[in-house]
Enzyme design. Structure first.
Site, PDB file in Angstrom:
ATOM      1  N   SER A  30       0.890  -1.359  -0.040  1.00  0.00           N
ATOM      2  CA  SER A  30      -0.067   0.381  -0.511  1.00  0.00           C
ATOM      3  C   SER A  30       0.320   1.246  -0.045  1.00  0.00           C
ATOM      4  CB  SER A  30      -0.640  -0.094   1.053  1.00  0.00           C
ATOM      5  OG  SER A  30      -0.906  -1.333   1.547  1.00  0.00           O
ATOM      6  N   HIS A  61      -9.407   2.340  -8.159  1.00  0.00           N
ATOM      7  CA  HIS A  61      -7.481   1.800  -8.073  1.00  0.00           C
ATOM      8  C   HIS A  61      -7.297   0.054  -8.785  1.00  0.00           C
ATOM      9  CE1 HIS A  61      -3.673   1.253  -6.891  1.00  0.00           C
ATOM     10  NE2 HIS A  61      -4.133   2.715  -6.775  1.00  0.00           N
ATOM     11  N   HIS A  83      -4.704  -9.399   0.208  1.00  0.00           N
ATOM     12  CA  HIS A  83      -4.723  -9.302   1.381  1.00  0.00           C
ATOM     13  C   HIS A  83      -5.904 -10.022   1.042  1.00  0.00           C
ATOM     14  CE1 HIS A  83      -3.191  -5.260   0.966  1.00  0.00           C
ATOM     15  NE2 HIS A  83      -2.441  -5.290   1.419  1.00  0.00           N
ATOM     16  N   TYR A  85      -7.627 -10.075   4.396  1.00  0.00           N
ATOM     17  CA  TYR A  85      -9.088  -9.526   5.096  1.00  0.00           C
ATOM     18  C   TYR A  85      -9.773  -8.623   4.423  1.00  0.00           C
ATOM     19  CZ  TYR A  85      -5.875  -5.553   3.703  1.00  0.00           C
ATOM     20  OH  TYR A  85      -5.475  -4.384   3.378  1.00  0.00           O
ATOM     21  N   GLU A  86      -9.377  -8.962   2.760  1.00  0.00           N
ATOM     22  CA  GLU A  86     -10.545  -8.054   1.491  1.00  0.00           C
ATOM     23  C   GLU A  86     -11.464  -9.366   1.634  1.00  0.00           C
ATOM     24  OE1 GLU A  86      -7.969  -5.942  -1.441  1.00  0.00           O
ATOM     25  OE2 GLU A  86      -6.968  -7.871  -1.153  1.00  0.00           O
ATOM     26  N   ALA A 113       4.323  -1.890   4.315  1.00  0.00           N
ATOM     27  CA  ALA A 113       3.740  -1.067   5.028  1.00  0.00           C
ATOM     28  C   ALA A 113       3.829  -2.152   6.344  1.00  0.00           C
ATOM     29  CB  ALA A 113       2.441  -0.455   5.105  1.00  0.00           C
ATOM     30  N   MET A 211      -0.083  -7.187   7.950  1.00  0.00           N
ATOM     31  CA  MET A 211      -1.380  -8.044   6.920  1.00  0.00           C
ATOM     32  C   MET A 211      -1.391  -8.638   6.213  1.00  0.00           C
ATOM     33  SD  MET A 211      -4.109  -5.095   8.048  1.00  0.00           S
ATOM     34  CE  MET A 211      -4.352  -3.745   9.530  1.00  0.00           C
ATOM     35  N   SER A 212       0.276  -8.788   5.963  1.00  0.00           N
ATOM     36  CA  SER A 212       0.333  -9.560   4.000  1.00  0.00           C
ATOM     37  C   SER A 212       1.706 -10.047   4.475  1.00  0.00           C
ATOM     38  CB  SER A 212       0.529  -8.385   3.312  1.00  0.00           C
ATOM     39  OG  SER A 212       1.686  -7.647   3.386  1.00  0.00           O
ATOM     40  N   ASN A 235       4.282   3.474  10.911  1.00  0.00           N
ATOM     41  CA  ASN A 235       3.895   3.792  12.619  1.00  0.00           C
ATOM     42  C   ASN A 235       4.474   3.168  13.809  1.00  0.00           C
ATOM     43  OD1 ASN A 235       1.754   2.133  10.793  1.00  0.00           O
ATOM     44  ND2 ASN A 235       2.117   1.639  13.162  1.00  0.00           N
ATOM     45  N   HIS A 247      -5.272   5.248   9.389  1.00  0.00           N
ATOM     46  CA  HIS A 247      -5.057   4.750   8.351  1.00  0.00           C
ATOM     47  C   HIS A 247      -4.600   5.255   7.195  1.00  0.00           C
ATOM     48  CE1 HIS A 247      -5.251   3.134   4.581  1.00  0.00           C
ATOM     49  NE2 HIS A 247      -5.912   3.765   3.350  1.00  0.00           N
TER      50      HIS A 247
HETATM   51  N1  HPA Z   1      -0.380  -3.209  12.257  1.00  0.00           N
HETATM   52  C1  HPA Z   1      -0.661  -3.957  11.027  1.00  0.00           C
HETATM   53  N2  HPA Z   1      -0.914  -3.455   9.923  1.00  0.00           N
HETATM   54  C2  HPA Z   1      -0.238  -2.219   9.675  1.00  0.00           C
HETATM   55  C3  HPA Z   1       0.650  -1.276  10.558  1.00  0.00           C
HETATM   56  C4  HPA Z   1       0.230  -1.651  12.211  1.00  0.00           C
HETATM   57  O1  HPA Z   1       0.577  -1.098  13.192  1.00  0.00           O
HETATM   58  N3  HPA Z   1       1.034  -0.986   9.867  1.00  0.00           N
HETATM   59  C5  HPA Z   1       1.056  -0.787   8.819  1.00  0.00           C
HETATM   60  N4  HPA Z   1       0.239  -2.418   8.852  1.00  0.00           N
END
Ligand code: HPA
Length: 277
Positions: A30, A61, A83, A85-86, A113, A211-212, A235, A247
């Site tokens: 992402s 997208h 993903h 989660y989708e 990410a 998450m990937s 983050n 997000h």
């Molecule tokens: N947790 C899970 N997935 C993520 C995070 C996170 O803090 N930051 C970016 N993707």
């Protein structure tokens, strides 16, 4: 080759330039799709055109498989990640990664990410992944094994290729981009973690959370590709910073990290091209 994969490759080969053999696959996380803009002589295939693939993704997208050249190295780029989660299946992720292998790539380069659990690695930094903890539900290789792709039981030692890690580190040093290393833990998402979960994951030995990545790595290793992965830290993981995770925040710092990745990956590709046959 399974009849299903044969059908997939028939479509891919209809688009592929004559004699095109990628050195590597590259999957963009992402906020990292701008790397795809550097690809020269691109030939794009929308995921919707690939049989059996649940496209997923954010509306409006386009997710594209792009064949072309990055720093003059032939690559196939998966621009738009699927993903779990989708609600997409492991099957769709298997198809995408196996296309890369079938086209002839011997390496699979992953960007993503992630949240950092290490105080000295903050938003906007890069972390090279050197191992993982699979905390996703299940394993993408569950089901009948296709022996023409790989063995039933796959070693996950050195899943993150030591030689590619050294090349990545060398490329980062050369262009002056700090690159830490750490263990990635995968969660299903789409909710971020609780602070208690993050405390637990730290005790397990994880340094980054996302998450990937893990399904892709397992599928790529099963098919015999060498893997390298660099996470864009967006983050500090939940409970580790006064900043609340959002997000929007991950997009902002993802962009800062992406500027570094956009320099690092092409530099790495050049070295990889010289080393891999
Ligand atoms: N947790 C899970 N997935 C993520 C995070 C996170 O803090 N930051 C970016 N993707």
């Amino acid at each position: 080759m399974s009849p299903q994969m044969a059908e997939v490759m028939q479509v891919i080969n209809r688009y592929a330039p004559q004699g095109f053999v990628p050195k590597a696959g590259l999957i963009l996380g992402s906020g990292l799709s701008s790397l795809a803009d550097q690809i020269t002589n691109p030939v794009s295939i929308p995921y919707q055109a690939i049989p059996g693939l649940q496209a997923g993704g954010v509306a409006g997208h386009a997710s594209l498989l792009v064949m072309g050249y990055l720093n003059n190295v032939p690559i196939v780029c998966l621009r738009g990640r699927l993903h779990l989660y989708e609600g997409v299946s492991y099957e769709s992720i298997r198809i995408l990664v196996r296309i890369v292998r079938r086209l002839g790539a011997s390496a699979f380069i992953i960007t993503c990410a992630a949240g950092s659990m290490r105080p000295e690695v903050g938003p906007g930094d890069l972390m090279m992944i050197n191992d993982h903890i699979n905390f996703h539900p299940g394993n993408p290789l569950v089901g009948p094994n296709d022996e023409t792709i790989g063995p039933r039981f796959v070693s996950m030692e050195d899943a993150y290729d030591p030689m590619l890690q050294e090349l990545m580190q060398g490329a980062a040093n050369r262009i002056g981009i700090p690159l830490s290393r750490g263990v990635y833990i995968s969660t299903l998402g789409p909710s971020f973690e609780t602070p208690a979960e993050i405390r637990a994951y730290r005790q397990w030995g994880a340094d980054a959370v996302g998450m990937s990545v893990v399904p892709e790595v397992i599928i790529a290793r099963h098919s015999g590709m060498r893997v390298a992965c660099v996470a864009a830290i967006t983050n500090a993981a939940a409970g580790l910073s006064k900043e609340k995770i959002s997000h929007e925040g991950t997009l902002h710092f993802g962009e800062i990290a992406a500027r570094k990745l956009i320099k690092l990956i092409p530099e790495f590709m050049k070295d990889m091209n010289n080393v891999l046959v």
